[in-house]
Write an enzyme that holds these catalytic residues in place. Structure first.
Site, PDB file in Angstrom:
ATOM      1  N   GLN A  65      88.556  39.823 144.396  1.00 20.94           N
ATOM      2  CA  GLN A  65      88.906  38.405 144.291  1.00 20.94           C
ATOM      3  C   GLN A  65      87.718  37.481 144.528  1.00 20.94           C
ATOM      4  OE1 GLN A  65      90.575  40.416 146.623  1.00 20.94           O
ATOM      5  NE2 GLN A  65      92.340  40.951 145.373  1.00 20.94           N
TER       6      GLN A  65
ATOM      7  N   HIS B 208     101.665  55.112 142.901  1.00 21.95           N
ATOM      8  CA  HIS B 208     102.669  54.058 143.047  1.00 21.95           C
ATOM      9  C   HIS B 208     103.702  54.152 141.931  1.00 21.95           C
ATOM     10  CE1 HIS B 208      99.162  51.478 144.853  1.00 21.95           C
ATOM     11  NE2 HIS B 208      99.419  52.565 145.560  1.00 21.95           N
TER      12      HIS B 208
ATOM     13  N   TYR C  43     105.818  42.306 145.664  1.00 20.17           N
ATOM     14  CA  TYR C  43     104.473  42.867 145.609  1.00 20.17           C
ATOM     15  C   TYR C  43     104.553  44.295 145.061  1.00 20.17           C
ATOM     16  CZ  TYR C  43     100.151  45.039 146.895  1.00 20.17           C
ATOM     17  OH  TYR C  43      98.978  45.742 146.837  1.00 20.17           O
TER      18      TYR C  43
ATOM     19  N   ASP D 121     105.456  49.814 150.875  1.00 17.07           N
ATOM     20  CA  ASP D 121     104.502  48.800 151.337  1.00 17.07           C
ATOM     21  C   ASP D 121     105.217  47.463 151.475  1.00 17.07           C
ATOM     22  OD1 ASP D 121     102.365  47.189 151.898  1.00 17.07           O
ATOM     23  OD2 ASP D 121     101.259  47.603 150.050  1.00 17.07           O
TER      24      ASP D 121
ATOM     25  N   HIS E 284     103.722  44.857 152.613  1.00 18.55           N
ATOM     26  CA  HIS E 284     102.630  43.935 152.301  1.00 18.55           C
ATOM     27  C   HIS E 284     102.660  42.690 153.187  1.00 18.55           C
ATOM     28  CE1 HIS E 284      99.376  42.390 149.618  1.00 18.55           C
ATOM     29  NE2 HIS E 284      99.130  43.674 149.652  1.00 18.55           N
TER      30      HIS E 284
ATOM     31  N   GLU F 257      94.564  47.626 155.878  1.00 13.91           N
ATOM     32  CA  GLU F 257      93.778  47.438 154.663  1.00 13.91           C
ATOM     33  C   GLU F 257      93.202  46.040 154.528  1.00 13.91           C
ATOM     34  OE1 GLU F 257      96.492  46.392 150.871  1.00 13.91           O
ATOM     35  OE2 GLU F 257      96.989  48.293 151.790  1.00 13.91           O
TER      36      GLU F 257
ATOM     37  N   ARG G  72      94.728  52.479 157.481  1.00  7.82           N
ATOM     38  CA  ARG G  72      94.459  52.188 156.075  1.00  7.82           C
ATOM     39  C   ARG G  72      93.403  51.089 156.018  1.00  7.82           C
ATOM     40  NH1 ARG G  72      96.725  53.331 151.794  1.00  7.82           N
ATOM     41  NH2 ARG G  72      96.742  51.253 150.903  1.00  7.82           N
TER      42      ARG G  72
ATOM     43  N   HIS H 210      92.631  52.948 151.733  1.00  5.42           N
ATOM     44  CA  HIS H 210      93.072  52.073 150.654  1.00  5.42           C
ATOM     45  C   HIS H 210      92.269  52.382 149.396  1.00  5.42           C
ATOM     46  CE1 HIS H 210      93.230  47.842 148.794  1.00  5.42           C
ATOM     47  NE2 HIS H 210      94.481  48.206 148.867  1.00  5.42           N
TER      48      HIS H 210
ATOM     49  N   ASP I 103      91.501  48.294 142.516  1.00  5.61           N
ATOM     50  CA  ASP I 103      90.370  47.457 142.901  1.00  5.61           C
ATOM     51  C   ASP I 103      89.428  48.153 143.885  1.00  5.61           C
ATOM     52  OD1 ASP I 103      92.220  47.328 144.916  1.00  5.61           O
ATOM     53  OD2 ASP I 103      92.220  45.148 145.112  1.00  5.61           O
TER      54      ASP I 103
ATOM     55  N   GLU J  95      95.624  57.377 149.038  1.00  3.45           N
ATOM     56  CA  GLU J  95      96.115  56.584 147.931  1.00  3.45           C
ATOM     57  C   GLU J  95      95.274  56.877 146.693  1.00  3.45           C
ATOM     58  OE1 GLU J  95      97.277  51.917 147.028  1.00  3.45           O
ATOM     59  OE2 GLU J  95      95.806  52.381 148.588  1.00  3.45           O
TER      60      GLU J  95
END
Length: 417
Positions: A54, A138, A174, A221, A223, A273, A294, A323, A327, A350
């Site tokens: 990001q 996922h 999410y 998750d 989140h 994370e 994580r 994690h 990304d 993951e």
């Protein structure tokens, strides 16, 4: 070259770092930041993951404008001294931008070390304690039925663990898309309704156990979107379905409440994370609030601090579950696996199935086999960077901002993305 950065033992041989730069590419549409460190030895260079997707412009600027001058002229073997120097060089140190820049340099130096030794990096860490890293993917879709079918397909492909996320009307949740409908009588019709989420998530896992059986390891998750009391309620509602872990039940700002959540939760708690501080991560390990750590390894500064935190996990009985979604660059994913196969603290990794375009940009990218990730056995990370192909996939800014600004509750209040 910044002469003042030279260590007093720098003259032991002629090998030196000649150039450090950031390369940003998005072969899957997700901006990935890689640091390349060149040396005086022809053909000897290292690659490291610096991905903070990001804020990739900021990371690239930190690498090119601040980190590069400090490393130029240094001996690439002085990894510990160089990483400490870069960390302390900013009076206000740490944070995801500076740590990601540091991570890229750190991992590139480990890559060079492996190439100089003719060994994969995991051998430099002490060698394997296991052959490969058990991996989860996922399963996410707009409806419960579609999520179960996605999970079924992953299990049929050889995976033993899967994370389940189901969407909702409007914007969705999410990790899962939305569906038509929303909340038409609300100020924000595409909003995320916490009460609906708390009602429907247990239904997802009830159905998953009915249709997928008792054997698969199931994760979820949150989140970071719940209060501590809501997190405890969700954890207890999910007790009959024996989750492998419940991830990020509360926001990092509330991590001091994690011990009470963990004490009341019947399943392991995984978190961390969003941390970008090694000391915060260490306190998370020793604070009694998590079962699995994580971390986004780039965000805490790279392999060097991650291996120290791994050792702390080993001493305290906390597991690791790094994690590693889309990304994380293939280099970062390989660094995760190097930690996985060399530590008894490892629990689960993951995973992400990189598209063919990623393999073209990053030759040597690892790929799960029967649900396991195996490290490359070639020297260093065993991954290269085709800069011509990388340039064919320029990054696009503000993708996450456009999405996260829309994550709101039905009353219009902003929600954690």
């Amino acid at each position: 070259m910044m002469e003042e950065t030279q260590a007093p033992w720098a003259a032991r041989d002629a090998l030196r770092i000649t150039r450090v730069r950031a390369v940003v590419t998005a072969p899957e549409g997700v901006p990935l930041v890689v640091v390349k460190v060149d040396t005086t030895e022809p053909g000897l260079y290292g690659l490291g993951c610096a991905t903070f997707t990001q804020r990739f412009h900021a990371v690239a600027a930190a690498v090119d404008q601040h980190v590069a001058p400090m490393l130029t002229g240094r001996h690439p073997a002085d990894i510990e001294d160089i990483t400490r120097m870069v960390h302390y060089s900013s009076y206000w140190r740490g944070g995801p931008v500076l740590n990601s820049a540091l991570s890229g340099a750190d991992q590139a130096l480990w890559d060079i070390a492996g190439k100089r030794a003719g060994m994969p990096v995991y051998e430099l860490l002490g060698g394997r304690v296991r052959a490969a890293a058990d991996t989860y993917l996922h399963a996410g879709a707009a409806t419960l039925e579609e999520t179960i079918e996605h999970a079924r397909a992953l299990l049929a492909a050889g995976y033993r663990h899967v994370r389940l996320q189901t969407g909702a009307p409007g914007l969705g949740h999410y990790g899962a898309p939305g569906s038509p409908g929303g909340y038409p009588n609300s100020p924000y019709p595409d909003g995320w309704d916490v009460q609906r989420y708390l009602r429907e998530t247990p239904l997802l896992f009830e159905r998953a156990r009915q249709e997928l059986g008792e054997e698969p390891g199931l994760m979820h998750d949150v989140h970071s979107r719940l209060t501590p009391k809501q997190a405890v309620g969700l954890a207890r509602a999910l007790e009959p379905y024996r989750l492998f872990f419940l991830e990020d039940p509360i926001a990092p700002e509330l991590y001091d409440r994690l011990p009470e959540v963990r004490a009341a939760a019947p399943m392991p708690i995984a978190a961390g994370e969003q941390l970008s501080s090694v000391s915060d991560a260490a306190r998370l390990i020793t604070g009694g609030g998590i079962d699995l750590l994580r971390l986004h390894v780039s965000a805490i500064g790279g392999l060097t601090p991650a291996r120290k935190l791994t050792a702390l996990c080993e001493l305290t009985g906390v597991g690791t579950a790094w994690h590693s979604p889309a990304d994380v660059s293939p280099i970062g994913a390989t660094a995760n696996v190097a930690l996985d196969v060399t530590s008894p603290a490892f629990q689960i990794q993951e995973g992400h199935i990189y598209a063919d375009t990623v393999h073209e940009v990053f030759p040597g990218t690892i790929h799960p086999a029967n649900g396991y990730l195996y490290p490359n056995d070639t020297p260093g990370w065993g991954i290269d960077l085709d800069e011509t192909r990388a340039a064919e996939h320029p990054p696009v800014a503000h993708q996450h901002e456009r999405w996260s600004s829309r994550v709101r509750r039905p009353d219009g209040g902003i929600e954690a993305p």
